[in-house]
Design a protein around this motif. Sequence first.
Motif, short mmCIF file in Angstrom:
data_model
loop_
_atom_site.label_atom_id
_atom_site.label_comp_id
_atom_site.label_asym_id
_atom_site.label_seq_id
_atom_site.Cartn_x
_atom_site.Cartn_y
_atom_site.Cartn_z
N PRO A 1 1.64 -4.93 1.91
CA PRO A 1 1.45 -3.62 1.27
C PRO A 1 0.98 -3.73 -0.17
CG PRO A 1 3.50 -3.67 2.52
CD PRO A 1 2.99 -5.08 2.45
N ALA A 2 1.51 -4.71 -0.92
CA ALA A 2 1.10 -4.88 -2.31
C ALA A 2 -0.36 -5.30 -2.39
CB ALA A 2 2.00 -5.90 -3.00
N VAL A 3 -0.78 -6.20 -1.51
CA VAL A 3 -2.17 -6.65 -1.50
C VAL A 3 -3.10 -5.49 -1.18
CG1 VAL A 3 -3.82 -8.10 -0.26
CG2 VAL A 3 -1.61 -9.05 -0.96
N ALA A 4 -2.70 -4.64 -0.23
CA ALA A 4 -3.55 -3.52 0.17
C ALA A 4 -3.73 -2.50 -0.95
CB ALA A 4 -2.96 -2.84 1.41
N ARG A 5 -2.80 -2.44 -1.91
CA ARG A 5 -2.90 -1.48 -3.02
C ARG A 5 -3.78 -1.98 -4.15
NH1 ARG A 5 2.82 -0.93 -2.25
NH2 ARG A 5 3.18 -2.40 -3.96
N LEU A 6 -4.18 -3.24 -4.15
CA LEU A 6 -4.90 -3.80 -5.29
C LEU A 6 -6.26 -3.16 -5.49
CD1 LEU A 6 -4.01 -7.57 -4.82
CD2 LEU A 6 -2.96 -5.93 -6.38
N TYR B 1 -2.90 -4.31 20.62
CA TYR B 1 -1.54 -3.94 21.00
C TYR B 1 -0.81 -3.18 19.90
CZ TYR B 1 3.22 -4.25 22.73
OH TYR B 1 4.48 -3.93 23.17
N PHE B 2 -0.87 -3.69 18.68
CA PHE B 2 -0.10 -3.08 17.58
C PHE B 2 -0.92 -2.01 16.88
CE2 PHE B 2 2.12 -7.27 17.67
CZ PHE B 2 3.41 -6.78 17.93
N ALA B 3 -0.28 -0.88 16.65
CA ALA B 3 -0.92 0.20 15.90
C ALA B 3 -1.10 -0.22 14.44
CB ALA B 3 -0.07 1.46 15.99
N LYS B 4 -2.03 0.43 13.78
CA LYS B 4 -2.32 0.12 12.39
C LYS B 4 -1.14 0.51 11.51
CE LYS B 4 -5.57 2.59 10.53
NZ LYS B 4 -6.92 3.09 10.21
N PRO B 5 -0.63 -0.40 10.68
CA PRO B 5 0.48 -0.05 9.80
C PRO B 5 0.03 0.90 8.69
CG PRO B 5 -0.29 -2.27 9.33
CD PRO B 5 -1.04 -1.81 10.55
N THR B 6 1.00 1.53 8.04
CA THR B 6 0.68 2.55 7.04
C THR B 6 -0.14 1.99 5.89
OG1 THR B 6 2.81 2.11 5.97
CG2 THR B 6 2.74 3.90 7.56
N TRP B 7 0.08 0.73 5.50
CA TRP B 7 -0.66 0.19 4.36
C TRP B 7 -2.10 -0.16 4.70
CZ3 TRP B 7 3.89 -1.81 6.23
CH2 TRP B 7 3.79 -2.92 7.06
N GLN B 8 -2.50 0.01 5.96
CA GLN B 8 -3.89 -0.18 6.35
C GLN B 8 -4.58 1.14 6.67
OE1 GLN B 8 -4.12 -3.13 9.54
NE2 GLN B 8 -4.26 -4.77 8.02
N GLY C 1 -6.54 3.00 5.13
CA GLY C 1 -7.94 3.13 4.73
C GLY C 1 -8.89 2.28 5.54
N LEU C 2 -8.39 1.50 6.47
CA LEU C 2 -9.25 0.60 7.24
C LEU C 2 -9.72 1.28 8.53
CD1 LEU C 2 -7.43 -2.83 6.84
CD2 LEU C 2 -9.11 -1.72 5.36
N PRO C 3 -10.79 0.79 9.12
CA PRO C 3 -11.33 1.43 10.33
C PRO C 3 -10.41 1.25 11.53
CG PRO C 3 -12.48 -0.62 9.86
CD PRO C 3 -11.61 -0.34 8.68
N GLY C 4 -10.56 2.13 12.53
CA GLY C 4 -9.85 1.99 13.78
C GLY C 4 -8.42 2.48 13.72
N SER C 5 -7.73 2.33 14.84
CA SER C 5 -6.35 2.80 14.95
C SER C 5 -5.38 1.66 15.14
CB SER C 5 -6.23 3.75 16.15
OG SER C 5 -7.09 4.86 16.01
N GLY D 1 -15.23 -5.17 0.27
CA GLY D 1 -13.94 -4.60 0.61
C GLY D 1 -13.27 -5.43 1.69
N TRP D 2 -12.36 -4.80 2.42
CA TRP D 2 -11.66 -5.54 3.47
C TRP D 2 -12.65 -5.98 4.55
CZ3 TRP D 2 -11.33 -5.23 8.69
CH2 TRP D 2 -10.37 -6.05 9.29
N ASP D 3 -12.44 -7.19 5.09
CA ASP D 3 -13.23 -7.63 6.25
C ASP D 3 -12.37 -8.52 7.13
OD1 ASP D 3 -13.71 -10.56 5.49
OD2 ASP D 3 -14.59 -9.56 3.75
N ASN D 4 -12.87 -8.78 8.34
CA ASN D 4 -12.06 -9.48 9.34
C ASN D 4 -12.14 -11.00 9.25
OD1 ASN D 4 -14.61 -9.88 10.44
ND2 ASN D 4 -14.32 -8.41 12.11
N VAL D 5 -12.65 -11.51 8.14
CA VAL D 5 -12.64 -12.95 7.87
C VAL D 5 -11.71 -13.25 6.69
CG1 VAL D 5 -14.01 -14.97 7.23
CG2 VAL D 5 -15.00 -13.21 8.72
#
Length: 684
Positions: A572-577, A496-503, A505-509, A653-657
């Motif tokens: 957003p801060a976590v995504a920049r690390l 339902y929710f679009a990918k926020p700007t801080w994501q 670099g992650l796959p999908g929309s 890197g990022w994962d869904n777990v």
Amino acid sequence: MKVSLSGISVTALSVALTWLSTSSVSTALPSHNVPKAVELATDRGRVNPTNEINLTVVLKLHNQAAYDKAVEALYDPASPTFHQWFKEEDFLKYAPTQQEFEAVKLELVNAGFSVVDSDPHRFSIRVHGTIGSAESAFQTEIHSFTFRGKTFDAHIHDAKLTGSANDFVDSVAGLERHQARPQIAVAKNFRTGQPLFKEPLAKAKDTGGLLGLITGIPLSYPQTFNYSLTDPNISATYRGTVYAIDPTRIVSYTPQELQTHYGLTPLIEEGYNGKGQTIALVEGYGYADAESDANAAAQIFGLPLFTNSTFQVVYPEGKPLNPNAADLTNWTGEIALDIQSAHAIAPGAKILVVASAGQDDEDQIASLNYIIKHHLANAVSSSWENDDEMIAGPAELDAFNSVLKKGAASGISFQFSTGDNGDLGLGTPVGAVEVPSDAPWAVAVGGTSILNDPVSLGDVSAGWGNNVGYIASGGPLDPPVALGFSGGAGGGQSQYFAKPTWQEGLPGSWRQVPDVSALADPYTGFAIVFTSEGVQYFEAGVGGTSLASPIFTAIWAIADQFNGHPLGFASPAVARLKQGEITDVVPVSPLNAHNPAGSVTDSNGTTDYTTPELFSGFLYSQTQFPAAIWPFDSEDTAVLSFGTDSSLTVTRGWDNVTGYGEPNGLPFILAVSLDAAKNGKVKK
């Protein structure tokens, strides 16, 4: 483990997912806002129109795009408004007019509602009435449904506020009735189904020192186990790392061990223990013995005792009518876990329990709004989830996100557990993310297992996901029996929710869940004290993403203290690390070399079993994970896996777990504390 979808056809499920993926996130009450699950669920009939109901109606803002841009700029280090949290005049720039607010209120009052509360900036209004009032006001009917083993209420026609006032409505919570469920998990004996250790505190004390009942060493050096029956033709041999080798001690970490794992000990020794910060915990009902239970746990573990200045309970809607409500709805252990785990990580912080009078989704939204309205804390943990996106329709999804966005604009970080059931049985990496951790303005906290390496020593983190198999029960099992998935962190992709700007670099929309993670596995869990039905218990082996959310929230409170200024919304801060600033949880571990494997010999010969084969049929494509042999009582021996979270998978890197990973002490704190660096407190 693949969970049955209660007779739902693949075609119906596909239609539902297609609907979700093509739904747009609107800035007004979506024209098609009936939950898609209504089309797939069993209709149990219309809800009694005299039943009482609360609604939170969120109004449409002026210049929504500019508001969104202004809030996002608060989290852009290059922006001149970075960390300049909204003040009253900033909110009023985008607020509905007084005339618009009065028009919505008048329509609701005319339908029979009374006003309970309203946002000081006119962003929302909360009203109380009957189901019949809601049906009249929003031109619909509310029915009860069952779907995938869950019961919920929802409107069956698109909700539209009567008259022109509908033009001013953005979203509404409460037409759909879902119950917020604690995300607590407990380590169990798989033969009896009972907790591994839950005893009255007085009795547990009589057995000796309470700290002697738990251990922070889950894994022991590899051993060989031989099993045979009276029939000489049947025997088995297994070798591998051993879990919980001493059955008299339950694997549970002390606060000091968790502080060490997260690299916090030097910071705490320097006074960065959350002092001056408030951690708010959003709970259902509350319970009278919460403070005395927390102080009993603090005495056991050598933590500061709570006082009137460091512990408080507030009831935004008044105390529940039934003082035993928390016990009757399984919230008591949850509340104790949240308080005691947050105190374990940030022992200097004030703990504020915000106790809703009920556990419906709208009750929790009211508590979130209450925290924002009174700015009670900058770090907030909610260890509960409602339902997945298919059951929670667009009106409710948008209501949650609107409230959380306002919290982010105020400099508040709201953390939510992602759930304890992996992909919820969908068997796809898309998963079925739960509400409200799916919201872009929620910090979604996934889960890990904390393991030790008995060969080379040191801590090893795995994504939380347990599978269980039996290799012996009074003798060797021929063949071994795979019991399947027993719990794991929720995660996946929003539909339902679009990918926020801080994501970006992650796959999908679409919005990806989770953002970050912390300890959740009950088999590498935590010990708590709680009172139920007048008996004070000591329970070990407690976890779930209910544990992960307050742990991360407490770490974030320490970061706020170190920074000297609220850091606001954490994602957003976590995504920049960068590498070294957060611990990336990876699938390949040195533990895997010592995983259990073995063979069974019978009249047909000898059959060898690799580690994946011991969990046969329940691992999807996962092959790289740690596991151990578990002789959990005198009769039974199991094998227990870690990092096998349904179809969700841990990657580099990022994962869904686990999201981007686990906080790692000073490097994490320094990296997110950009205000401290800017002011010369630390050098970046």
